[in-house]
Design a protein around this motif. Sequence first.
Motif, PDB file in Angstrom:
ATOM      1  N   UNK A 254       1.258  -1.184  -0.077  1.00 33.36           N
ATOM      2  CA  UNK A 254       0.134  -0.512   0.033  1.00 33.36           C
ATOM      3  C   UNK A 254       0.540   0.960   0.232  1.00 33.36           C
ATOM      4  N   UNK A 255       0.144   2.405   0.229  1.00 36.11           N
ATOM      5  CA  UNK A 255       0.710   3.588  -0.820  1.00 36.11           C
ATOM      6  C   UNK A 255       1.282   3.958   0.812  1.00 36.11           C
ATOM      7  N   UNK A 256       0.340   4.376   1.380  1.00 43.24           N
ATOM      8  CA  UNK A 256       0.081   4.783   2.621  1.00 43.24           C
ATOM      9  C   UNK A 256       1.361   4.155   3.952  1.00 43.24           C
ATOM     10  N   UNK A 257       0.983   2.757   4.117  1.00 40.83           N
ATOM     11  CA  UNK A 257       2.216   2.120   4.455  1.00 40.83           C
ATOM     12  C   UNK A 257       3.554   2.225   4.373  1.00 40.83           C
ATOM     13  N   UNK A 258       3.241   2.017   3.150  1.00 43.09           N
ATOM     14  CA  UNK A 258       4.774   2.140   2.103  1.00 43.09           C
ATOM     15  C   UNK A 258       5.822   3.537   2.864  1.00 43.09           C
ATOM     16  N   UNK A 259       4.973   4.793   2.249  1.00 40.02           N
ATOM     17  CA  UNK A 259       5.809   5.897   3.029  1.00 40.02           C
ATOM     18  C   UNK A 259       5.409   6.103   3.927  1.00 40.02           C
ATOM     19  N   UNK A 260       4.475   5.288   5.238  1.00 43.28           N
ATOM     20  CA  UNK A 260       5.139   5.802   6.722  1.00 43.28           C
ATOM     21  C   UNK A 260       6.648   4.464   6.366  1.00 43.28           C
ATOM     22  N   UNK A 261       6.667   3.684   6.309  1.00 42.56           N
ATOM     23  CA  UNK A 261       8.261   2.943   6.407  1.00 42.56           C
ATOM     24  C   UNK A 261       8.954   3.488   5.871  1.00 42.56           C
ATOM     25  N   UNK A 262       8.934   4.556   4.916  1.00 42.19           N
ATOM     26  CA  UNK A 262      10.285   5.218   3.964  1.00 42.19           C
ATOM     27  C   UNK A 262      10.710   6.624   5.380  1.00 42.19           C
ATOM     28  N   UNK A 263       9.253   7.216   5.744  1.00 40.95           N
ATOM     29  CA  UNK A 263       9.291   7.541   6.444  1.00 40.95           C
ATOM     30  C   UNK A 263      10.027   7.272   8.209  1.00 40.95           C
ATOM     31  N   UNK A 264       9.949   6.109   8.344  1.00 39.89           N
ATOM     32  CA  UNK A 264      10.700   5.550   9.250  1.00 39.89           C
ATOM     33  C   UNK A 264      11.474   5.480   9.706  1.00 39.89           C
ATOM     34  N   UNK A 265      12.196   5.219   8.350  1.00 37.77           N
ATOM     35  CA  UNK A 265      13.249   4.802   7.934  1.00 37.77           C
ATOM     36  C   UNK A 265      14.074   6.269   8.061  1.00 37.77           C
ATOM     37  N   UNK A 266      13.756   7.148   7.235  1.00 39.06           N
ATOM     38  CA  UNK A 266      14.632   8.188   7.378  1.00 39.06           C
ATOM     39  C   UNK A 266      14.186   9.151   8.324  1.00 39.06           C
ATOM     40  N   UNK A 267      13.535   9.111   9.429  1.00 39.50           N
ATOM     41  CA  UNK A 267      13.780   9.380  11.003  1.00 39.50           C
ATOM     42  C   UNK A 267      14.910   9.056  11.416  1.00 39.50           C
ATOM     43  N   UNK A 268      15.380   7.131  10.922  1.00 43.43           N
ATOM     44  CA  UNK A 268      16.587   6.829  12.279  1.00 43.43           C
ATOM     45  C   UNK A 268      17.865   7.694  11.727  1.00 43.43           C
ATOM     46  N   UNK A 269      17.993   7.996  10.730  1.00 51.26           N
ATOM     47  CA  UNK A 269      19.080   8.951   9.800  1.00 51.26           C
ATOM     48  C   UNK A 269      18.548  10.027  11.011  1.00 51.26           C
ATOM     49  N   UNK A 270      18.136  10.540  10.443  1.00 51.86           N
ATOM     50  CA  UNK A 270      17.566  12.381  11.292  1.00 51.86           C
ATOM     51  C   UNK A 270      18.453  11.728  13.230  1.00 51.86           C
ATOM     52  N   UNK A 271      17.080  10.801  13.324  1.00 46.15           N
ATOM     53  CA  UNK A 271      17.705  10.956  14.984  1.00 46.15           C
ATOM     54  C   UNK A 271      19.183  10.849  15.729  1.00 46.15           C
ATOM     55  N   UNK A 272      19.925   9.980  14.656  1.00 42.14           N
ATOM     56  CA  UNK A 272      21.227   9.673  14.490  1.00 42.14           C
ATOM     57  C   UNK A 272      21.471  10.589  14.515  1.00 42.14           C
TER      58      UNK A 272
END
Length: 297
Positions: A254-272
């Motif tokens: 799904x497009x929304x779950x995929x967007x949420x997953x990509x966002x979570x990965x991106x926040x992982x990098x930003x948080x680090x």
Amino acid sequence: MILYLSLAILASALMALGLLMMKTRSTHLPMAAGANVIGAIVAWIRDPMWIGGLGVQTVGWACYLIAVSRAPVSMVAVMGQGGIALFVVASVIVLGERASPREWAGIGAIVFGMLMLALSLQGGEVDGAFEPAALLMFTAVLTLAGLAPIAVPRMKTSGVAAAIFSGVAFGLGGLFTKAMMLDLAGHTGSLAVRIVSCPYVYGVIAANIIGIVMLQNSFHSSRAIIAMPLSGALSNIVPIIGGMIVFGERLPAGSMPAALRVGAFALTIVAGALLAGSRDQLPSEPLVVGSLSRAKP
């Protein structure tokens, strides 16, 4: 799936607690460097608090092992970011270290990223085929990249280089763990024989030993609130990327779950990046085995 992701959260909490116990002994134990590596490690093992922390981490690793055997390694890695938040809070409360607004923003990014990941679970997960050659190549490239900061004097003396390499090592250890579980499940016969003959077992052992040694060395020069988040963020980013390259893990349909997953990965990098952004380091000099022996009456 929820059960195994819950185990991943428990694993990250136990690993954070174990590291906190090990950090409390960093000013009392020698640094593993040069010819003193073996002597320093022996001193660590003989210290009750340090070895107790290692034991707690081992229990956490066992939980991680179960989680990664049933859930995509990239998702388990993002769940592991919660351990970074717990460690930062504990460093402030237990060790008395101060967190800047930037570092608190990193903690918030981690929590929000985990929420986004949980919401993305409705999309389902699909594992692809495991590519051993891709794992070998990915390991070689990441090892070289992880060693590069050691050549920078400021990063080496501040402990940042050691923290970076420990994160790369732990991340590769996570990938080897997934490969090990797949390899053991794909063969029949005696478990002992399968373990001894599995090459990924030795990769898991080597990666985690190197990660522990380098992180403990980093604790001698860096504040815990900086060293562990930097190492932890990298140890989770590596499996996220490696899970897609090596194991063919895919985003939800799904497009929304995929967007949420990509966002979570991106926040992982930003948080680090946020948590590792401080330049403040410990002013004290690290101990070495030789200086300890000379200090004895």
